[in-house]
Design an enzyme around this catalytic site. Structure first.
Site, PDB file in Angstrom:
ATOM      1  N   MET A  21     -54.214  33.664  25.724  1.00  0.00           N
ATOM      2  CA  MET A  21     -53.796  32.490  26.069  1.00  0.00           C
ATOM      3  C   MET A  21     -54.342  31.390  25.210  1.00  0.00           C
ATOM      4  SD  MET A  21     -53.283  33.148  29.974  1.00  0.00           S
ATOM      5  CE  MET A  21     -54.675  34.394  30.161  1.00  0.00           C
ATOM      6  N   GLN A  73     -55.960  38.669  18.363  1.00  0.00           N
ATOM      7  CA  GLN A  73     -54.703  38.427  18.186  1.00  0.00           C
ATOM      8  C   GLN A  73     -54.657  37.358  16.945  1.00  0.00           C
ATOM      9  OE1 GLN A  73     -51.943  35.745  20.257  1.00  0.00           O
ATOM     10  NE2 GLN A  73     -50.810  37.729  20.547  1.00  0.00           N
ATOM     11  N   CYS A 103     -45.431  33.770  20.711  1.00  0.00           N
ATOM     12  CA  CYS A 103     -45.626  32.344  21.225  1.00  0.00           C
ATOM     13  C   CYS A 103     -44.683  31.312  20.565  1.00  0.00           C
ATOM     14  CB  CYS A 103     -47.133  31.749  20.509  1.00  0.00           C
ATOM     15  SG  CYS A 103     -47.717  30.398  21.244  1.00  0.00           S
ATOM     16  N   LYS A 143     -47.461  41.899  19.749  1.00  0.00           N
ATOM     17  CA  LYS A 143     -46.815  41.284  21.074  1.00  0.00           C
ATOM     18  C   LYS A 143     -45.731  40.271  20.767  1.00  0.00           C
ATOM     19  CE  LYS A 143     -48.394  38.780  24.930  1.00  0.00           C
ATOM     20  NZ  LYS A 143     -47.383  37.650  25.134  1.00  0.00           N
ATOM     21  N   ASN A 215     -45.533  42.171  30.052  1.00  0.00           N
ATOM     22  CA  ASN A 215     -45.927  41.016  30.300  1.00  0.00           C
ATOM     23  C   ASN A 215     -44.917  39.979  30.716  1.00  0.00           C
ATOM     24  OD1 ASN A 215     -46.849  38.151  28.174  1.00  0.00           O
ATOM     25  ND2 ASN A 215     -47.907  38.675  30.125  1.00  0.00           N
ATOM     26  N   GLY A 216     -45.292  39.092  31.644  1.00  0.00           N
ATOM     27  CA  GLY A 216     -44.518  37.976  31.958  1.00  0.00           C
ATOM     28  C   GLY A 216     -44.243  37.939  33.575  1.00  0.00           C
ATOM     29  N   GLY A 238     -51.172  37.207  32.677  1.00  0.00           N
ATOM     30  CA  GLY A 238     -51.733  36.226  31.780  1.00  0.00           C
ATOM     31  C   GLY A 238     -52.367  35.112  32.741  1.00  0.00           C
TER      32      GLY A 238
END
Length: 344
Positions: A21, A73, A103, A143, A215-216, A238
């Site tokens: 993040m 990342q 992203c 990702k 994820n999410g 996250g």
């Protein structure tokens, strides 16, 4: 955290990971999260290859040994730059190198990397092939999103996974929401369009040989456990882990079967030597404690804890004593039932 079980090999750190993040998961944040869990995989913020190759590399890539397992990342769409950045990261001992294909922020979009790369699977394949050639035995992962803009995720996602897997990537973290690169801000894209967890679960069925993390919108460990029970290999949390880091305290016990739950108080106290060491290096206290504000989310005294840290951490010379004083606000807060009675 001192439980002897945490010294055992960690064969599946992706079972629970904390998402990369931007502006949040820096080394101080990771040091705090590591007080709660020794097993979860921690990610850096996204770092562009340009910043690594031509910027303050040492500062950007610094991490502490306690952070393992830790993944870097990268953000780029240039295979040669990604290969060189990967070689540098591998030499530094990172456990995984991840390519950002998810992203949707303006900064990422303008650099032609991040989620927009979902539209260019051939380029992504070239990028990760270059990374793999430079990584040696270190794992290279991707990702991604389930799709972007007008793409149909049911068609795009399996084709994307198949193409990228063909060059040697075997592990993916999939954000289960489409990225809208036009017409929505990154903040709006956190809620719109709806999440599609079932699609990601179907990808695990369709690609049983791939390691797939979801994820999410995952807000707690009960939700993580339900997803794992449905066959997914891993869960990536996250914002929930950042705003309420104490939820990480039960990760090792519940998801990895080792150790005992770690209380937020213990995690905060575990940070005191780190804070003192960083103060000697000249690190302002607020650079560390800004990641600790949510430690007691929902508990009596949490507001006073946040206030003490927010008001005092910017003062010259502030250090562990301020954190201990703020911790006293939690110890002195009345329990929930007592507080409710006093209010009524």
């Amino acid at each position: 955290m001192t439980d002897k079980d945490t010294d055992k090999p960690n064969p599946a750190p992706w079972r629970l990971s904390v998402a990369p993040m931007m502006d949040w998961t820096d080394r101080h944040c990771r040091a705090f999260h590591r007080q709660f869990t020794r097993r979860a995989l921690l990610y850096t913020e996204m770092v562009t290859t340009g910043a690594i190759l031509r910027g303050p590399r040492d500062r950007l890539l610094e991490y502490g040994e306690v952070e393992h397992p830790v993944a870097l990342q990268l953000g780029s769409s240039e295979p040669a730059d990604l290969a060189e950045a990967t070689r540098i990261a591998v030499a530094l001992g990172y456990d995984e190198i991840n390519l950002n294909v998810g992203c949707p922020s303006d900064r990422v979009r303008s650099g032609c990397f991040g989620a927009v790369l979902m539209k260019s699977p051939e380029l992504v394949a070239d990028c990760v092939a270059a990374m793999i050639s430079a990584a040696g035995a270190t794992r290279v992962t991707v990702k991604c999103r389930i799709g972007v803009d007008a793409q149909e995720p049911e068609e795009v996602l399996p084709a994307f996974l198949e193409r990228i897997a063909a060059v040697g990537v075997s592990s993916f973290a999939i954000h289960a929401r489409k990225a809208w690169l036009q017409g929505l801000s990154p903040k709006e894209n956190r809620e719109i369009p709806p999440l599609d967890h079932p699609l990601v679960l179907r990808m695990k069925v369709a690609f049983p040989n791939l390691t797939i993390a979801i994820n999410g919108g995952i807000t707690d460990l009960a939700m993580a456990e339900r997803l794992l029970a449905q066959g997914i290999d891993g869960v990536m949390i996250g914002r929930a882990a950042y705003h309420d880091p104490a939820l990480l305290g039960a990760v090792d016990h519940r998801l990895f079967g080792v150790g005992e739950p770690v209380a937020a108080e213990a995690a905060v106290r575990g940070m005191l030597p780190y804070i003192e060491a960083e103060r000697r290096r000249g690190t302002p206290l607020h650079s560390i404690t800004r990641h600790m504000l949510g430690a007691f989310q929902g508990r009596p005294g949490a507001r006073a804890w946040r206030r003490r840290l927010s008001e005092g951490a910017h003062r010259p010379g502030a250090g562990p004593e301020l954190v201990l004083a703020a911790l006293g606000e939690i110890a002195e807060a009345p329990p929930m039932e007592t507080r409710a009675a006093s209010v009524s």
